[in-house]
Enzyme design. Structure first.
Site, short mmCIF file in Angstrom:
data_model
loop_
_atom_site.label_atom_id
_atom_site.label_comp_id
_atom_site.label_asym_id
_atom_site.label_seq_id
_atom_site.Cartn_x
_atom_site.Cartn_y
_atom_site.Cartn_z
N ARG A 124 0.84 -1.22 0.00
CA ARG A 124 0.00 0.00 0.00
C ARG A 124 0.87 1.26 0.00
O ARG A 124 0.50 2.30 -0.54
CB ARG A 124 -0.97 -0.02 1.20
N TYR A 148 -16.85 14.25 -15.88
CA TYR A 148 -17.32 12.88 -15.68
C TYR A 148 -18.26 12.92 -14.46
O TYR A 148 -17.86 13.42 -13.39
CB TYR A 148 -16.12 11.95 -15.45
N ASP A 176 -8.03 17.08 -15.08
CA ASP A 176 -8.27 15.68 -15.45
C ASP A 176 -7.92 15.55 -16.93
O ASP A 176 -8.59 16.10 -17.79
CB ASP A 176 -9.74 15.33 -15.18
N LYS A 200 -8.69 4.19 -19.25
CA LYS A 200 -9.01 4.65 -20.59
C LYS A 200 -7.79 4.54 -21.52
O LYS A 200 -7.24 3.47 -21.65
CB LYS A 200 -9.56 6.08 -20.50
N1 LCS Z 1 -12.20 11.07 -15.14
C1 LCS Z 1 -12.76 10.92 -16.37
C2 LCS Z 1 -12.61 12.01 -17.37
C3 LCS Z 1 -13.45 9.76 -16.69
O1 LCS Z 1 -13.98 9.65 -17.91
C4 LCS Z 1 -13.59 8.74 -15.70
C5 LCS Z 1 -14.35 7.50 -15.98
C6 LCS Z 1 -13.00 8.94 -14.44
C7 LCS Z 1 -12.30 10.11 -14.21
C8 LCS Z 1 -13.08 7.90 -13.35
O2 LCS Z 1 -12.22 6.85 -13.66
P1 LCS Z 1 -12.41 5.32 -13.20
O3 LCS Z 1 -12.56 5.33 -11.72
O4 LCS Z 1 -13.61 4.80 -13.88
O5 LCS Z 1 -11.13 4.70 -13.64
N2 LCS Z 1 -15.19 7.57 -17.09
C9 LCS Z 1 -16.09 6.70 -17.45
C10 LCS Z 1 -16.98 6.90 -18.51
O6 LCS Z 1 -17.07 7.91 -19.20
N3 LCS Z 1 -17.74 5.82 -18.63
O7 LCS Z 1 -17.46 4.88 -17.68
C11 LCS Z 1 -16.37 5.37 -16.86
#
Ligand code: LCS
Length: 393
Positions: free
Chosen positions: A58, A111, A183, A208
């Site tokens: 961790r 998001y 972001d 992503k």
């Molecule tokens: N920031 C952005 C711009 C994102 O598109 C997402 C997830 C996150 C943070 C959060 O990331 P995660 O915890 O899922 O790794 N975006 C998603 C979307 O547009 N569809 O499903 C997940």
């Protein structure tokens, strides 16, 4: 690692600097929760930070460290903190930079959960937030209060693909003593480096583009300075949102092809956006590579390419959206984005369903909005698939 600073594509492959006695071509998966000390003195040195030995996963792990080093280099940052997910990265940053009585300004169309966690959870702990259209810099200026501490930008934003001026945000942030957090998920470090424009912190959902293969969930925080790194790292460690070594190994593998994947995906995206713009069923298309994008010139200045994310509005609204979703055969009807496969989704009923109707409308998330994450398939197959499904409307 040689002393020479490697260029971007070489950093993707060799950026971790990891070397072991066996000269393994890949960073091994240190699938362990704990690390034994050679002696009590060695253990003491590790805890005092006087040696770079490992203690407990961790807190740190060689596989995770290799990924952190690589992404920090790709973003031109001092250091990086890997997290279990993009949302773990977002919340770690919120916790590190905000406290009771503090205020944050964020991009209206982020998001969904990055906004709803602030409005539903952090609010309970006395953190205030205001969400504005950050493409208009005046809106940010008007929202600043004496207790504002963070300016949180998503550019291009999810799902509107609106582009915010990073340089202008960094000027406002420094004038008002705010931390600028960006972001950078939609661009990845291949297309945009917010720290170079004056941001203090960059966040990635590595689920992503960075990983790119839709097989894991992961996040990363990159800081510009050592001071910021020391502020954020303990929060991640104590909150327990750490990455797992196996996850780190997979991201290291996916990351190697980031540049060639994005080159291909954005070449496809440009053709798809041009096709959609001419389709009579489509009201408008938002893609930073199209001259019709409201921030086309700005995108050219701060992004090295228009990316692979497209949003478009169907003339037939919600019903048309449903018909399209139910008829595509190649693109998967799925949330997430940034993988080798094309994905299509309907933000109003999926990713942004928890955002209130008023907030959705204010942010331009209409019922007929469709988001397309372009994959690396043959573009003719993608267009033919869209053509046959749009013709059903
Ligand atoms: N920031 C952005 C711009 C994102 O598109 C997402 C997830 C996150 C943070 C959060 O990331 P995660 O915890 O899922 O790794 N975006 C998603 C979307 O547009 N569809 O499903 C997940």
């Amino acid at each position: 690692m040689s002393e020479k600073k490697l260029r971007f594509n070489s950093t993707l492959i060799h950026g971790s600097g990891y070397k072991d006695k066996l000269l393994s071509a890949n960073v091994p998966i240190y699938q362990t929760s704990t690390f034994a000390f050679g002696s009590a003195e060695d253990g003491e040195k590790c805890f005092l930070g006087e040696s770079d030995g490992y203690i407990y996963t961790r807190l740190g792990n060689p596989t995770i460290k290799a990924l952190e080093t690589t992404v920090a280099r790709l973003e031109n940052g001092f250091g990086a903190v890997a997290t279990a997910s993009g949302m773990a990265a977002v919340n770690t940053v919120y916790m590190a930079l905000l406290e009771k009585g503090a205020h944050m300004i964020g991009t209206q169309a982020v998001y969904g959960p990055s906004r709803s966690v602030m409005e539903e959870q952090w609010k309970r702990f006395g953190v205030e937030s205001t969400w504005v259209d950050t493409t208009e810099i005046e809106n940010i200026k008007k929202a600043i209060k004496p207790n504002t501490k963070v300016l949180y930008i998503e550019t291009p934003a999810n799902p509107t693909i609106a582009v915010t001026d990073l340089r202008a945000c960094s000027e406002i942030a420094s004038q008002h003593n705010l931390y600028l957090v960006v972001d950078n998920t939609f661009c990845s470090p291949y297309l945009q480096n917010p720290l170079d424009f004056g941001a203090d912190v960059v966040i990635h959902s590595m689920t992503k583009f960075i990983n790119g293969h839709a097989d894991i969930v992961a996040g990363m925080i990159v800081t510009k300075t050592e001071e910021m790194y020391r502020k954020i790292r303990p929060v991640m460690v104590n909150l327990g949102g750490n990455m797992d070594p196996h996850q780190a190994y997979l991201v290291l593998r996916g990351l190697k092809t980031l540049a060639i994947r994005i080159d291909k995906a954005q070449e496809n995206a440009m053709k798809i956006a041009e096709y959609l713009e001419k389709n009579p069923k489509v009201q408008w298309v938002k893609y930073p590579g199209l001259k019709s994008h409201p921030q086309y010139e700005l995108a050219k200045k701060q992004m090295r390419g228009p990316g692979a994310m497209i949003s478009f509005e169907l003339k037939g609204g919600f019903e048309a959206g449903k018909i399209l979703m139910n008829n595509v055969k190649l693109a998967l009807l799925a949330v997430s984005l940034g993988g080798v496969e094309s994905l299509i989704e309907h933000p109003a009923s999926m990713t942004h369903s928890k955002v209130s109707k008023e907030a959705k409308l204010e942010a331009g998330i209409t019922d007929g909005l469709v988001r397309f994450s372009t994959g690396i398939e043959d573009v003719n197959d993608i267009i033919e698939d869209l053509e046959q499904s749009l013709s059903k409307i």
